[in-house]
Design a protein around this motif. Structure first.
Motif, PDB file in Angstrom:
ATOM      1  N   PHE A 189       0.830  -1.201   0.000  1.00  0.00           N
ATOM      2  CA  PHE A 189       0.000   0.000   0.000  1.00  0.00           C
ATOM      3  C   PHE A 189       0.867   1.256   0.000  1.00  0.00           C
ATOM      4  N   PRO A 190       0.350   2.353  -0.561  1.00  0.00           N
ATOM      5  CA  PRO A 190       1.039   3.641  -0.384  1.00  0.00           C
ATOM      6  C   PRO A 190       1.117   3.980   1.105  1.00  0.00           C
ATOM      7  N   LEU A 191       2.206   4.579   1.520  1.00  0.00           N
ATOM      8  CA  LEU A 191       2.479   4.777   2.941  1.00  0.00           C
ATOM      9  C   LEU A 191       1.382   5.592   3.630  1.00  0.00           C
ATOM     10  N   ARG A 192       0.990   6.712   3.049  1.00  0.00           N
ATOM     11  CA  ARG A 192       0.003   7.576   3.699  1.00  0.00           C
ATOM     12  C   ARG A 192      -1.361   6.883   3.795  1.00  0.00           C
ATOM     13  N   PHE A 193      -1.719   6.168   2.747  1.00  0.00           N
ATOM     14  CA  PHE A 193      -2.993   5.443   2.749  1.00  0.00           C
ATOM     15  C   PHE A 193      -2.979   4.352   3.813  1.00  0.00           C
ATOM     16  N   PHE A 194      -1.888   3.597   3.878  1.00  0.00           N
ATOM     17  CA  PHE A 194      -1.775   2.548   4.889  1.00  0.00           C
ATOM     18  C   PHE A 194      -1.823   3.130   6.299  1.00  0.00           C
ATOM     19  N   ALA A 195      -1.095   4.213   6.535  1.00  0.00           N
ATOM     20  CA  ALA A 195      -1.037   4.799   7.873  1.00  0.00           C
ATOM     21  C   ALA A 195      -2.412   5.258   8.330  1.00  0.00           C
ATOM     22  N   ARG A 196      -3.140   5.937   7.451  1.00  0.00           N
ATOM     23  CA  ARG A 196      -4.477   6.403   7.828  1.00  0.00           C
ATOM     24  C   ARG A 196      -5.430   5.225   8.058  1.00  0.00           C
ATOM     25  N   SER A 197      -5.331   4.203   7.231  1.00  0.00           N
ATOM     26  CA  SER A 197      -6.191   3.025   7.408  1.00  0.00           C
ATOM     27  C   SER A 197      -5.924   2.353   8.747  1.00  0.00           C
ATOM     28  N   TYR A 245     -17.965 -13.278  13.835  1.00  0.00           N
ATOM     29  CA  TYR A 245     -17.176 -12.140  14.321  1.00  0.00           C
ATOM     30  C   TYR A 245     -15.963 -11.885  13.440  1.00  0.00           C
ATOM     31  N   LEU A 246     -15.366 -12.948  12.922  1.00  0.00           N
ATOM     32  CA  LEU A 246     -14.254 -12.761  11.987  1.00  0.00           C
ATOM     33  C   LEU A 246     -14.731 -12.075  10.711  1.00  0.00           C
ATOM     34  N   GLY A 247     -15.942 -12.441  10.270  1.00  0.00           N
ATOM     35  CA  GLY A 247     -16.507 -11.765   9.105  1.00  0.00           C
ATOM     36  C   GLY A 247     -16.855 -10.320   9.398  1.00  0.00           C
ATOM     37  N   TYR A 248     -17.531 -10.089  10.535  1.00  0.00           N
ATOM     38  CA  TYR A 248     -17.877  -8.721  10.928  1.00  0.00           C
ATOM     39  C   TYR A 248     -16.633  -7.835  10.985  1.00  0.00           C
ATOM     40  N   SER A 249     -15.632  -8.302  11.730  1.00  0.00           N
ATOM     41  CA  SER A 249     -14.433  -7.481  11.927  1.00  0.00           C
ATOM     42  C   SER A 249     -13.625  -7.352  10.640  1.00  0.00           C
ATOM     43  N   GLY A 250     -13.744  -8.340   9.737  1.00  0.00           N
ATOM     44  CA  GLY A 250     -13.045  -8.238   8.459  1.00  0.00           C
ATOM     45  C   GLY A 250     -13.531  -7.068   7.630  1.00  0.00           C
ATOM     46  N   PHE A 251     -14.810  -6.749   7.738  1.00  0.00           N
ATOM     47  CA  PHE A 251     -15.333  -5.603   7.001  1.00  0.00           C
ATOM     48  C   PHE A 251     -14.824  -4.283   7.579  1.00  0.00           C
ATOM     49  N   ALA A 252     -14.194  -4.333   8.755  1.00  0.00           N
ATOM     50  CA  ALA A 252     -13.566  -3.123   9.295  1.00  0.00           C
ATOM     51  C   ALA A 252     -12.411  -2.665   8.415  1.00  0.00           C
ATOM     52  N   ILE A 253     -11.770  -3.599   7.695  1.00  0.00           N
ATOM     53  CA  ILE A 253     -10.671  -3.221   6.798  1.00  0.00           C
ATOM     54  C   ILE A 253     -11.190  -2.341   5.665  1.00  0.00           C
ATOM     55  N   SER A 254     -12.263  -2.755   5.008  1.00  0.00           N
ATOM     56  CA  SER A 254     -12.811  -1.925   3.928  1.00  0.00           C
ATOM     57  C   SER A 254     -13.369  -0.623   4.486  1.00  0.00           C
ATOM     58  N   PHE A 255     -13.895  -0.663   5.716  1.00  0.00           N
ATOM     59  CA  PHE A 255     -14.341   0.567   6.383  1.00  0.00           C
ATOM     60  C   PHE A 255     -13.159   1.520   6.583  1.00  0.00           C
ATOM     61  N   ALA A 256     -12.037   0.981   7.073  1.00  0.00           N
ATOM     62  CA  ALA A 256     -10.846   1.806   7.285  1.00  0.00           C
ATOM     63  C   ALA A 256     -10.307   2.331   5.957  1.00  0.00           C
ATOM     64  N   PHE A 257     -10.324   1.490   4.916  1.00  0.00           N
ATOM     65  CA  PHE A 257      -9.891   1.941   3.593  1.00  0.00           C
ATOM     66  C   PHE A 257     -10.778   3.084   3.093  1.00  0.00           C
ATOM     67  N   ALA A 258     -12.084   2.964   3.331  1.00  0.00           N
ATOM     68  CA  ALA A 258     -13.007   4.009   2.874  1.00  0.00           C
ATOM     69  C   ALA A 258     -12.729   5.324   3.599  1.00  0.00           C
ATOM     70  N   ASN A 281      -8.936  10.905  -2.748  1.00  0.00           N
ATOM     71  CA  ASN A 281      -8.622  10.356  -4.069  1.00  0.00           C
ATOM     72  C   ASN A 281      -9.827   9.712  -4.748  1.00  0.00           C
ATOM     73  N   SER A 282     -11.034  10.064  -4.306  1.00  0.00           N
ATOM     74  CA  SER A 282     -12.289   9.676  -4.975  1.00  0.00           C
ATOM     75  C   SER A 282     -12.489   8.167  -5.076  1.00  0.00           C
ATOM     76  N   GLY A 283     -11.930   7.400  -4.171  1.00  0.00           N
ATOM     77  CA  GLY A 283     -12.182   5.962  -4.155  1.00  0.00           C
ATOM     78  C   GLY A 283     -11.251   5.146  -5.012  1.00  0.00           C
ATOM     79  N   LEU A 289      -9.484   2.603  -2.827  1.00  0.00           N
ATOM     80  CA  LEU A 289     -10.445   1.612  -2.339  1.00  0.00           C
ATOM     81  C   LEU A 289     -10.680   0.538  -3.392  1.00  0.00           C
ATOM     82  N   ALA A 290     -10.893   0.953  -4.634  1.00  0.00           N
ATOM     83  CA  ALA A 290     -11.126  -0.014  -5.706  1.00  0.00           C
ATOM     84  C   ALA A 290      -9.899  -0.897  -5.938  1.00  0.00           C
ATOM     85  N   ARG A 291      -8.708  -0.325  -5.780  1.00  0.00           N
ATOM     86  CA  ARG A 291      -7.480  -1.092  -6.026  1.00  0.00           C
ATOM     87  C   ARG A 291      -7.207  -2.134  -4.945  1.00  0.00           C
TER      88      ARG A 291
END
Length: 627
Positions: free
Chosen positions: A117-125, A177-190, A198-200, A203-205
């Motif tokens: 991941f790009p550093l800034r994107f990863f850090a914020r996520s 719970y693993l499924g629920y918490s897994g969606f936290a990753i896409s939430f953090a990416f969003a 960067n208009s998503g 997220l798409a990548r």
């Protein structure tokens, strides 16, 4: 001492999570980039301390430490070791601790793949994940402490709820719970996408593999929950449209819609804002599901660990995350002014239509689930929204989705060539013939109402095999949906049941089979006693199988549990429930013949296999953005 170690570990994890949530934003906004080197140790440290807390709780269960209140409430010295370990998440406090552990595992997984991941994107996520860990840690420490001591200490525990002493339900909550918490990753990416502005694009990548993994785990969790309802509750069904069941279905629907919109965004660079919104909403629905199950707002056979006193705190947690994320979306989202450059019959249109249908279906389920709760909360009395509402309102959406599943393999990006259309004639004719025949045409049992659903299910299953290019992973997932729906339709419309008074030697005929009550056995289990019947099934004098339904008496909780007997086959299930003891060796027995029930589980396994293989294929590439 072990319980105190677990509590201290939880405190340490909360402290590190606070740093994990703060450091990325301090480093990026204060231009102190060297601080970002601390993110990996902080992330792994949070997971390590939460794992230590979970192990401490497990140690207390294994060693029957009934001075810990949570252990005393959910275990017993006679409880088998396997169920003692499963009791860790058998109640409110332990389940929330496991949810925290699952969330920390996903944050560590994100850290492990940080170079992709790009550093800034990863850090914020990762910073967003850190704040989620902080919020959940605070809730556990102040409102749901699993390490609270009990004075005076009890000599014996209350035992695990007998309804939880089932193999399917042992794995059902942690997978959910693993499924629920897994969606936290896409939430953090969003959230990181909105902060980056960067208009998503990112997220798409980067999000699709993570969403596939979370979606697959959630699908397995829902499957096990449905199997538990079928095999444990004794009513012969697998889905009751219970609010707790709906709580897991809601993020599954929006997560499926998210996968479709991410496919468009990654390939064609459109609808990024829909991907961001669905990423936020899916995780919010995961939190809503946790609130519904664990807050005490309802009574359900599925809501095993309810506590009304904690409901307000969970509602605040849900409100904070929802309000903050949607406010960020409203503030930072950027519209897409790119004109549509695709025709009506194109893959973009079909995927967009699927996304819309799935989203509307989720809204329909949400209204039916929350309306009775809101009605009751306003003091207007009690109201029940049952299966008729959900079946009637969702059927049109499901039929349209089946139609799209069969059309999508013939569509191309931007514009589909006309010759492709002719390839659909053969599978369409086959689906119509198969639908009419399997619905019982020319038979006395023919049900006209089944024809549209069965025909379109066969269409979704078989049409992709006639496409110019067979997309096997999509076929597995979509075909799995079709197979499951076929099983549901056949089992619902052609199941036969009969209640009888049976005793040794008594025979009952059902669906062309003879059920003969052979004998009753008295058994002693590790923490229960049991009455078990032996019922032999035969046809035309030839033995087919033997059913052994039970009535189990759990002395610690003074509960009677019915254990149905099920013999599954590819064409039908035999199902028997041993009811009341009527005296003189006679019992009330209910017998079922359920055609194609195993197709429900087989179809769900096809979906999971397709999702996992798609995840494996995408994860094998070093960079998601290169796809």
């Amino acid at each position: 001492m072990i319980a105190e170690l677990g509590l201290l570990s939880l405190l340490a994890a909360a402290s590190l999570a606070l740093l994990l949530g703060s450091v990325p934003f301090m480093a990026l906004h204060g231009r102190r980039l060297p601080l970002l080197y601390w993110l990996a140790p902080l992330s792994y440290g949070v997971t390590l301390f939460i794992a230590l807390a979970l192990l401490s709780l497990g140690w207390s269960f294994v060693n029957d430490d009934f001075s810990v209140l949570y252990v005393a409430q959910h275990s017993n010295s006679q409880l088998p070791l396997f169920y003692k370990m499963a009791a860790i998440w058998g109640g409110h406090e332990g389940s929330m601790l496991f949810l925290l552990f699952a969330l920390s595992m996903w944050s560590s997984a994100l850290t492990w793949f940080r170079r992709h991941f790009p550093l800034r994107f990863f850090a914020r996520s990762l910073g967003v994940m850190g704040w989620l860990l902080v919020i959940l840690s605070i809730f556990i420490l102040f409102f749901s402490n699993p390490f609270e001591r009990l004075f005076p200490t009890l000599a014996e525990g209350r035992d695990l709820n007998p309804m939880l002493q089932d193999l399917a339900l042992i794995f059902h909550p942690p997978l959910l719970y693993l499924g629920y918490s897994g969606f936290a990753i896409s939430f953090a990416f969003a959230c990181a996408t909105l902060l980056e502005g960067n208009s998503g694009l990112y997220l798409a990548r980067y999000s699709r593999s993570w969403v596939l993994a979370a979606w697959s785990l959630l699908t397995v969790g829902i499957l096990l929950g449905a199997w538990w309802a079928y095999s444990e509750l004794g009513w012969g069904g697998w889905w009751f449209w219970d609010p707790v069941e709906n709580a897991s279905l809601l993020p599954w629907l929006t997560g499926t819609a998210l996968l479709h919109v991410l496919a468009i965004s990654a390939r064609r660079g459109v609808y990024h804002q829909w991907g961001v919104l669905l990423s936020l909403v899916t995780f919010q629905l995961c939190l809503l599901g946790t609130f519904i199950v664990r807050s005490g707002v309802l009574t359900s056979v599925h809501a095993f660990a309810v506590d009304a006193a904690r409901g307000e705190a969970l509602l605040v947690l849900l409100g904070v995350v929802t309000l903050a994320s949607l406010s960020l979306f409203a503030w930072r989202v950027q519209g897409n002014n790119r004109p549509a450059d695709f025709t009506l019959f194109s893959l973009e249109t079909l995927l967009l239509a699927a996304m819309v249908l799935l989203s509307i279906a989720a809204i329909t389920v949400l209204i039916g689930t929350l309306y009775p709760l809101i009605f009751s909360a306003l003091g207007l009395g009690s109201l029940s929204v049952g299966a008729p509402y959900f079946n009637q309102t969702l059927t049109p959406f499901m039929l349209l989705l089946l139609l799209l599943m069969g059309l999508a393999p013939f569509a191309h990006w931007r514009q589909s060539p006309a010759p492709t259309m002719w390839r659909m004639v053969i599978p369409a004719l086959f689906a119509i013939g198969a639908g009419l025949y399997s619905s019982g045409l020319f038979q006395a049992s023919w049900q006209v109402g089944m024809v549209p659903g069965v025909t379109l299910a066969w269409w979704a299953l078989c049409a992709p095999l006639f496409a110019p290019k067979i997309r096997w992973l999509s076929w597995l997932i979509h075909g799995g949906v079709a197979v499951s729906l076929l099983g549901m339709l056949f089992a619902t419309n052609y199941a036969v049941e009969q209640g009888s008074r049976m005793s040794p030697g008594r025979q009952v005929s059902l669906a062309g089979y003879q059920f003969t009550y052979h004998q009753t056995e008295l058994l002693v289990g590790p923490n229960y006693t049991s009455e078990r019947a032996q019922i032999k099934v035969s046809q035309h004098g030839q033995p087919v199988t033997t059913l052994r339904p039970e009535r189990r008496h759990y002395s610690a909780r003074e509960m009677l549990m019915i254990e149905p007997a099920i013999v599954s086959g590819p064409l039908a299930d035999f199902y028997a429930v041993l009811g009341d003891n009527l005296g003189a060796g006679e019992y009330s027995v209910r017998l079922y013949y359920k055609p194609r029930v195993s197709w429900i589980w087989g179809g769900a396994l096809m979906m999971v296999l397709g999702g996992l293989l798609a995840f494996w294929r995408r994860a094998g590439d070093a960079s998601e953005g290169e796809k």
